[in-house]
Design an enzyme around this catalytic site. Structure first.
Site, PDB file in Angstrom:
ATOM      1  N   LYS A 282      45.998  41.600  44.788  1.00 33.99           N
ATOM      2  CA  LYS A 282      45.207  42.979  43.789  1.00 33.99           C
ATOM      3  C   LYS A 282      45.792  43.929  44.654  1.00 33.99           C
ATOM      4  O   LYS A 282      45.220  44.534  45.693  1.00 33.99           O
ATOM      5  CB  LYS A 282      43.787  42.510  44.054  1.00 33.99           C
ATOM      6  CG  LYS A 282      43.129  43.544  43.681  1.00 33.99           C
ATOM      7  CD  LYS A 282      41.602  43.385  43.418  1.00 33.99           C
ATOM      8  CE  LYS A 282      40.690  44.643  42.863  1.00 33.99           C
ATOM      9  NZ  LYS A 282      39.549  44.522  42.443  1.00 33.99           N
TER      10      LYS A 282
ATOM     11  N   GLY B  34      41.678  51.941  41.166  1.00 29.21           N
ATOM     12  CA  GLY B  34      41.733  52.997  41.998  1.00 29.21           C
ATOM     13  C   GLY B  34      41.854  54.368  41.822  1.00 29.21           C
ATOM     14  O   GLY B  34      42.386  55.253  42.216  1.00 29.21           O
TER      15      GLY B  34
ATOM     16  N   GLU C 206      43.940  42.094  48.834  1.00 31.86           N
ATOM     17  CA  GLU C 206      43.735  43.291  48.311  1.00 31.86           C
ATOM     18  C   GLU C 206      44.059  44.382  49.314  1.00 31.86           C
ATOM     19  O   GLU C 206      43.414  44.958  49.976  1.00 31.86           O
ATOM     20  CB  GLU C 206      42.665  43.634  47.770  1.00 31.86           C
ATOM     21  CG  GLU C 206      42.406  45.047  47.065  1.00 31.86           C
ATOM     22  CD  GLU C 206      41.122  45.559  46.272  1.00 31.86           C
ATOM     23  OE1 GLU C 206      40.237  44.763  46.650  1.00 31.86           O
ATOM     24  OE2 GLU C 206      41.003  46.513  45.824  1.00 31.86           O
TER      25      GLU C 206
ATOM     26  N   GLY D 267      37.413  47.755  38.632  1.00 24.88           N
ATOM     27  CA  GLY D 267      36.045  48.105  38.729  1.00 24.88           C
ATOM     28  C   GLY D 267      35.667  49.363  37.759  1.00 24.88           C
ATOM     29  O   GLY D 267      35.227  48.931  36.706  1.00 24.88           O
TER      30      GLY D 267
ATOM     31  N   ARG E 100      27.739  55.377  41.958  1.00 28.49           N
ATOM     32  CA  ARG E 100      27.977  55.186  40.906  1.00 28.49           C
ATOM     33  C   ARG E 100      26.646  55.618  40.219  1.00 28.49           C
ATOM     34  O   ARG E 100      26.757  56.286  39.235  1.00 28.49           O
ATOM     35  CB  ARG E 100      28.426  53.808  40.332  1.00 28.49           C
ATOM     36  CG  ARG E 100      29.397  53.071  41.210  1.00 28.49           C
ATOM     37  CD  ARG E 100      30.806  53.789  40.405  1.00 28.49           C
ATOM     38  NE  ARG E 100      31.858  53.090  41.010  1.00 28.49           N
ATOM     39  CZ  ARG E 100      32.665  53.615  42.244  1.00 28.49           C
ATOM     40  NH1 ARG E 100      32.515  54.873  42.628  1.00 28.49           N
ATOM     41  NH2 ARG E 100      33.697  52.989  42.755  1.00 28.49           N
TER      42      ARG E 100
ATOM     43  N   ASP F 251      31.591  44.283  42.280  1.00 28.72           N
ATOM     44  CA  ASP F 251      31.166  43.954  43.758  1.00 28.72           C
ATOM     45  C   ASP F 251      31.196  45.254  44.619  1.00 28.72           C
ATOM     46  O   ASP F 251      31.224  45.045  45.760  1.00 28.72           O
ATOM     47  CB  ASP F 251      32.368  42.847  44.611  1.00 28.72           C
ATOM     48  CG  ASP F 251      33.719  43.708  44.490  1.00 28.72           C
ATOM     49  OD1 ASP F 251      33.906  44.630  43.492  1.00 28.72           O
ATOM     50  OD2 ASP F 251      34.387  43.670  45.448  1.00 28.72           O
TER      51      ASP F 251
HETATM   52  P1  13P Z   1      38.565  49.998  41.002  1.00 27.49           P
HETATM   53  O1  13P Z   1      39.243  49.426  40.028  1.00 27.49           O
HETATM   54  O2  13P Z   1      37.455  50.728  40.627  1.00 27.49           O
HETATM   55  O3  13P Z   1      39.708  50.479  42.063  1.00 27.49           O
HETATM   56  O4  13P Z   1      37.848  48.765  41.895  1.00 27.49           O
HETATM   57  C1  13P Z   1      38.692  47.407  42.260  1.00 27.49           C
HETATM   58  C2  13P Z   1      38.051  47.031  43.331  1.00 27.49           C
HETATM   59  O5  13P Z   1      37.557  45.802  43.599  1.00 27.49           O
HETATM   60  C3  13P Z   1      38.191  47.751  44.565  1.00 27.49           C
HETATM   61  O6  13P Z   1      38.168  47.036  45.747  1.00 27.49           O
END
Ligand code: 13P
Length: 341
Positions: free
Chosen positions: A218, A261, A176, A290, A32, A23
């Site tokens: 999260k 993270g 989160e 992510g 990225r 996302d």
């Molecule tokens: P990362 O795992 O790269 O931290 O991304 C997860 C995410 O959705 C951050 O909001």
């Protein structure tokens, strides 16, 4: 409706499975793509996500995918809308609904996450597009003086307002609260801050009548600052993180889906594995990564159609490694099974 929320939350943390966070907002995906020298056009973003979502067999390890507003409206190369494609593989479509962390008034260096205005209508539309869960991210920086109670409580309040609106719309809220791990802080300091943040979050969720069984958490893992000397090792990270959660995360939470993270992908897997190795715990401990799921795939792909299979193999491998970490079955030796990209 209540039962549907509970069932969706449980399905997202089903045995051996976790979530892919795909996302990235416009700014983040550009960053990225910059790292691999690819232009961030709508078609490149679509093509990259298409590669991930059509990876053969990855649904054995992936329960859900978090999409961005642009992505939930896009389609696979054969014209199938992404949410439909995912659902056809038994993968639950999700949506990021916050509108980013903005400077918090009267609080230098701190942020408040925006996106509550009009959220009820947006959620209704997203549900129509196929979303069954959502994500809202708040961030907190650690310094000697931060985060302030003001930042912790205003973000907790917004997270709870978001969560209540999601449940009303039949969407499972992933809450989160990310304590950022940049800086030189000790792991003890990360522990204390994460404890305070979670304590405020569950107070607000309770006060705003959120059904905790129909939510997922999260969080960050409790880590030494990335620039700290003597950074804590894997077992210590697992111990401090679990200690924090045992004290501050209700047993009613069906699952904890960690963010990565900025940890290396193998660290993110090893840390999750170490926590699950000492289970069972009151909640499922899973992933919603992510970068830690995508980094090798992004590199292998490099924006070239002829690399799609290599990118898919890299993503499949990380998903499989993190699935092993769901039961404490991961070992660094398993990394050797990776098919070279
Ligand atoms: P990362 O795992 O790269 O931290 O991304 C997860 C995410 O959705 C951050 O909001």
């Amino acid at each position: 409706m209540t039962n549907e929320l509970h069932e969706t939350a449980k399905a997202l943390v089903a045995e051996g499975k976790g979530i892919l966070a795909a996302d990235e907002s416009g700014g983040t995906i550009k960053k990225r793509f910059d790292s691999i020298g690819v232009e961030s056009t709508e078609e490149n973003r679509r093509g990259y996500r298409d590669m991930l979502f059509t990876t053969p067999g990855v649904e054995e390890y992936i329960s859900g995918v978090i999409l961005f507003d642009e992505t939930i409206r896009q389609s696979s190369a054969d014209g199938t809308p992404f949410p439909e494609l995912l659902a056809s593989k038994g993968v639950i479509p999700g949506i990021k609904v916050d509108q980013g962390a903005k400077p918090l008034a009267h609080a230098d260096g701190e942020t408040i996450t925006e996106g509550l205005d009009g959220l009820r209508q947006r959620l209704e539309e997203y549900r129509g597009l196929g979303a069954r869960f959502a994500k809202w991210r708040a961030t907190y920086s650690i310094t000697d003086a931060l985060p302030s109670d003001y930042c912790i409580w205003t973000n907790a309040h917004a997270l709870a307002r978001y969560a209540a609106l999601c449940q009303e719309a039949g969407i499972v809220p992933i809450v989160e609260p990310e304590v950022l791990q940049d800086g030189t802080h000790t792991i003890e300091r990360s522990y204390h801050v994460t404890c305070r943040v979670l304590d405020a979050l569950y107070t607000e969720l309770f006060d705003q009548r959120v059904d905790i069984f129909g939510t997922l958490l999260k969080p960050n893992m409790v880590l030494s600052g990335y620039e700290a000397s003597n950074r804590a090792g894997t077992e210590e990270v697992a111990d401090w993180t679990l200690k924090c959660f045992y004290k501050h995360v209700p047993a009613a939470v069906p699952g904890v889906v960690f963010l990565s993270g900025g940890q290396s992908d193998e660290d993110a897997t090893a840390h999750l594995n170490a926590m699950n190795a000492t289970g069972p715990h009151p909640w499922q401990l899973s992933f919603s990564y992510g970068r830690a799921l995508q980094a090798p795939a992004l590199k292998a792909w490099a924006g070239k159609p002829e690399n799609v299979e290599a990118g898919q193999r890299a993503y499949y491998h990380r998903a499989k490694m993190n699935s092993a970490a769901r039961t404490g079955a991961y070992a660094p030796e398993l990394e050797r099974d990776a098919v070279p990209a």
